[in-house]
Design a protein around this motif. Structure first.
Motif, short mmCIF file in Angstrom:
data_model
loop_
_atom_site.label_atom_id
_atom_site.label_comp_id
_atom_site.label_asym_id
_atom_site.label_seq_id
_atom_site.Cartn_x
_atom_site.Cartn_y
_atom_site.Cartn_z
N ASP A 20 23.16 33.14 -20.24
CA ASP A 20 22.80 34.21 -21.18
C ASP A 20 22.53 35.51 -20.45
OD1 ASP A 20 22.92 32.53 -23.42
OD2 ASP A 20 20.91 31.76 -22.97
N PHE A 21 23.33 36.51 -20.78
CA PHE A 21 23.13 37.82 -20.18
C PHE A 21 22.59 38.78 -21.23
CE2 PHE A 21 25.89 35.73 -17.23
CZ PHE A 21 25.44 36.17 -15.99
N ALA A 64 30.85 50.79 -31.81
CA ALA A 64 31.57 49.61 -32.31
C ALA A 64 31.66 48.54 -31.22
CB ALA A 64 32.97 50.01 -32.77
N THR A 65 31.66 47.30 -31.66
CA THR A 65 31.66 46.14 -30.75
C THR A 65 32.74 46.23 -29.69
OG1 THR A 65 30.84 44.82 -32.58
CG2 THR A 65 31.68 43.61 -30.70
N VAL A 66 33.93 46.69 -30.07
CA VAL A 66 35.03 46.76 -29.10
C VAL A 66 34.66 47.67 -27.93
CG1 VAL A 66 36.22 48.57 -30.41
CG2 VAL A 66 37.50 47.18 -28.80
N TYR A 67 33.92 48.74 -28.20
CA TYR A 67 33.47 49.64 -27.13
C TYR A 67 32.37 48.99 -26.29
CZ TYR A 67 36.02 53.26 -29.62
OH TYR A 67 37.00 53.98 -30.23
N VAL A 68 31.44 48.36 -26.98
CA VAL A 68 30.33 47.69 -26.28
C VAL A 68 30.90 46.65 -25.32
CG1 VAL A 68 28.27 46.26 -26.53
CG2 VAL A 68 28.70 48.10 -28.16
N ARG A 69 31.89 45.91 -25.79
CA ARG A 69 32.51 44.90 -24.93
C ARG A 69 33.07 45.54 -23.67
NH1 ARG A 69 36.34 42.14 -22.90
NH2 ARG A 69 36.37 39.88 -23.03
N GLY A 70 33.78 46.63 -23.83
CA GLY A 70 34.35 47.35 -22.68
C GLY A 70 33.28 47.87 -21.74
N PHE A 71 32.22 48.41 -22.31
CA PHE A 71 31.12 48.95 -21.50
C PHE A 71 30.46 47.85 -20.68
CE2 PHE A 71 30.09 52.56 -24.79
CZ PHE A 71 31.31 53.17 -24.51
N VAL A 72 30.16 46.74 -21.34
CA VAL A 72 29.47 45.63 -20.67
C VAL A 72 30.41 45.01 -19.63
CG1 VAL A 72 28.41 43.35 -20.98
CG2 VAL A 72 27.90 45.19 -22.59
N LEU A 81 29.61 40.75 -11.13
CA LEU A 81 29.34 39.58 -11.98
C LEU A 81 30.67 39.19 -12.61
CD1 LEU A 81 26.20 41.03 -13.78
CD2 LEU A 81 26.18 39.43 -11.88
N ASN A 82 30.70 38.05 -13.30
CA ASN A 82 31.91 37.63 -14.00
C ASN A 82 32.00 38.44 -15.30
OD1 ASN A 82 33.60 36.37 -15.88
ND2 ASN A 82 33.29 34.37 -14.95
N PRO A 83 32.88 39.45 -15.36
CA PRO A 83 32.87 40.36 -16.51
C PRO A 83 33.17 39.68 -17.85
CG PRO A 83 34.64 40.95 -14.98
CD PRO A 83 33.88 39.82 -14.36
N GLU A 84 34.12 38.72 -17.84
CA GLU A 84 34.46 38.01 -19.08
C GLU A 84 33.23 37.28 -19.64
OE1 GLU A 84 37.07 37.91 -20.99
OE2 GLU A 84 38.33 39.16 -19.70
N MET A 85 32.57 36.54 -18.76
CA MET A 85 31.43 35.74 -19.16
C MET A 85 30.26 36.61 -19.64
SD MET A 85 29.63 32.68 -17.03
CE MET A 85 28.40 33.58 -16.14
N VAL A 86 29.99 37.67 -18.88
CA VAL A 86 28.88 38.55 -19.21
C VAL A 86 29.14 39.24 -20.56
CG1 VAL A 86 27.60 40.62 -18.52
CG2 VAL A 86 28.19 38.89 -16.81
N ALA A 87 30.34 39.76 -20.74
CA ALA A 87 30.68 40.46 -21.99
C ALA A 87 30.57 39.51 -23.19
CB ALA A 87 32.07 41.08 -21.90
N ALA A 88 31.11 38.31 -23.04
CA ALA A 88 31.07 37.33 -24.14
C ALA A 88 29.62 36.96 -24.47
CB ALA A 88 31.86 36.09 -23.76
N SER A 89 28.83 36.72 -23.45
CA SER A 89 27.44 36.35 -23.63
C SER A 89 26.66 37.48 -24.31
CB SER A 89 26.80 36.04 -22.27
OG SER A 89 25.40 36.01 -22.38
N TYR A 90 26.87 38.69 -23.84
CA TYR A 90 26.15 39.85 -24.40
C TYR A 90 26.53 40.07 -25.86
CZ TYR A 90 23.92 44.38 -24.83
OH TYR A 90 23.10 45.41 -25.25
N LEU A 91 27.81 39.96 -26.17
CA LEU A 91 28.25 40.17 -27.56
C LEU A 91 27.70 39.09 -28.49
CD1 LEU A 91 31.87 41.53 -27.23
CD2 LEU A 91 29.76 42.78 -27.62
N ASN A 92 27.60 37.85 -28.01
CA ASN A 92 26.99 36.79 -28.81
C ASN A 92 25.54 37.15 -29.12
OD1 ASN A 92 29.14 35.09 -29.10
ND2 ASN A 92 28.64 33.87 -27.30
N ARG A 93 24.86 37.66 -28.11
CA ARG A 93 23.48 38.06 -28.27
C ARG A 93 23.33 39.16 -29.32
NH1 ARG A 93 18.33 37.39 -26.91
NH2 ARG A 93 17.16 39.26 -26.52
N ILE A 94 24.19 40.15 -29.25
CA ILE A 94 24.17 41.26 -30.20
C ILE A 94 24.41 40.74 -31.62
CG2 ILE A 94 25.39 43.39 -30.90
CD1 ILE A 94 23.47 43.67 -28.45
N LYS A 95 25.36 39.83 -31.73
CA LYS A 95 25.67 39.23 -33.04
C LYS A 95 24.43 38.53 -33.61
CE LYS A 95 29.83 37.44 -32.95
NZ LYS A 95 30.79 36.34 -32.64
N GLU A 96 23.74 37.77 -32.75
CA GLU A 96 22.51 37.10 -33.19
C GLU A 96 21.44 38.08 -33.62
OE1 GLU A 96 21.10 34.44 -30.10
OE2 GLU A 96 22.98 33.34 -30.12
#
Length: 99
Positions: A20-21, A64-72, A81-96
């Motif tokens: 979890d990032f 918008a989420t698409v921008y946040v994903r790019g930023f993260v 860090l592993n960008p794919e993993m961090v971005a996915a984890s962060y976006l899940n967190r935002i969704k929650e």
């Protein structure tokens, strides 16, 4: 990008085990790796304001989420860090948080 910081085996372990990032954890890693917001902004080409919003998880102020994903993604890449993993984890967190 050369990162100049004192390695701490405990922190390295914490980062390598992380799933979890959160914004707070990203900030902790950034500070641990000795990168200030200004340098992070220059490296990622993301405004300091948005970087702070990401770290604070100010979901109402983030674009918008698409921008946040790019930023993260860029943020994680700069911190080696592993960008794919961090971005996915962060976006899940935002969704929650938006719930």
């Amino acid at each position: 990008v050369a990162l100049n910081y004192q390695e701490d085996p405990e922190m390295e372990e914490k980062i390598s085990q992380a799933i979890d990032f959160t914004g707070e954890f990203l900030k902790e890693i950034r500070e641990y790796k000795n990168v200030d917001i200004l340098r992070m902004s220059e490296m990622t080409k993301v405004s300091k304001t948005y970087l702070k919003y990401i770290e604070e998880e100010s979901i109402t102020k983030l674009p918008a989420t698409v921008y946040v994903r790019g930023f993260v993604y860029q943020y994680a890449k700069c911190l080696k860090l592993n960008p794919e993993m961090v971005a996915a984890s962060y976006l899940n967190r935002i969704k929650e948080l938006k719930g």
